[in-house]
Scaffold this motif. Structure first.
Motif: not given
Length: 272
Positions: A265-272, A76-77, A7-17
């Motif tokens: 493994s595959f998915g979303l990454t944040l802060g790289f 690199r979360i 949820t945190i990653i989605i919220c941060v990503g939405t804010s960035a977009l």
């Protein structure tokens, strides 16, 4: 915890977009530039910068000098799905059917905490980092993986588990080759990071929840490979991106029936 992090990653990503939807000819205020720089620093994306203000207009210039760097970070979360590959197939062989799992509840999570590297210029750098990585396999069957067994083995249980999770945790040490594209009008960059990674086993765990026994946790190495080798790639824009990791080493060692079983493994990454 996994749902909260997602949820945190989605919220941060939405804010960035949403922040990137401003017109290309709009000007950035000094306050906006400072806020963006602080956000990058918090997510391990710190950079040297100069803010030049002249009247109502403010210019933001990234300044990337060559040289070595070392520091503590939280970056690199990774949050995504884990998939078992059995001799190149997504279908488990008869020897591994007891590891049948729920794909949407089988996850990978990890992050880096320290890094050391060398920057060649504003676009290219290389660094080695250290962090932690977890793989959680949500088993379908009501079984218990046995501790201290000579090979990976299990028992069939006359219990209906509401959760039966088989997990491994590793110290991860990736070597990253990093490319950053030119800055666009929004102050963001295209980023590409790839390289090899080794992992040192920290622990294996079985976590079960049932009406009969409540919540139970059992720790052991469970024959997880103690030193695993793999490769990764991350690609994205701004703060968000996607990642993929494949491990060349077998998931388990000293257990011949599981030879050839690997982890992807595959998915979303944040802060790289």
């Amino acid at each position: 915890m996994k749902r909260l992090i997602f949820t945190i990653i989605i919220c941060v990503g939405t804010s960035a977009l949403l922040a990137q939807t401003t017109p290309a000819d709009s000007t950035h205020t000094a306050t906006d530039t400072v806020h963006k720089k602080r956000l990058r620093m918090k997510l391990g994306m710190g950079e040297d910068a100069t803010v030049i203000s002249s009247g109502p207009d403010t210019a933001y210039h990234a300044r990337k000098a060559p040289g070595f760097s070392f520091g503590v970070t939280f970056s690199r979360i990774d949050l995504g799905f884990a998939t078992l590959i059995d001799h190149g197939s997504f279908t488990l062989s008869p020897n591994n059917q007891f590891l049948s799992y729920r794909q949407w509840k089988t996850s990978n999570f990890g992050f880096d905490l320290v890094q050391f590297g060398y920057r060649f210029n504003s676009a290219f750098k290389i660094y080695v980092s250290g962090g932690f990585d977890w793989t959680h396999i949500r088993l379908r069957r009501d079984i218990t993986i046995q501790r201290n067994a000579p090979v990976l083995t299990y028992t069939e249980d006359d219990i209906n588990y509401s959760k039966n999770r088989f997990s491994s945790s590793y110290l991860r040490i990736p070597l990253s080759f990093y490319y950053r594209g030119p800055e666009d009008a929004s102050g963001n960059h295209f980023r590409l990071v790839a390289g090899p990674e080794i992992g040192v086993l920290l622990n294996g765990r079985v976590k079960q929840i049932s009406e009969e026994n409540g919540k139970q946790k059992f720790n052991d190495d469970y024959h997880f490979t103690k030193l695993r080798k793999g490769a990764f790639v991350r690609v994205g824009y701004g703060l968000m991106g996607i990642y993929a990791k494949y491990y060349f080493s077998d998931m388990f060692e000293n257990s011949p029936a599981q030879a050839g079983l690997k982890n992807f493994s595959f998915g979303l990454t944040l802060g790289f």
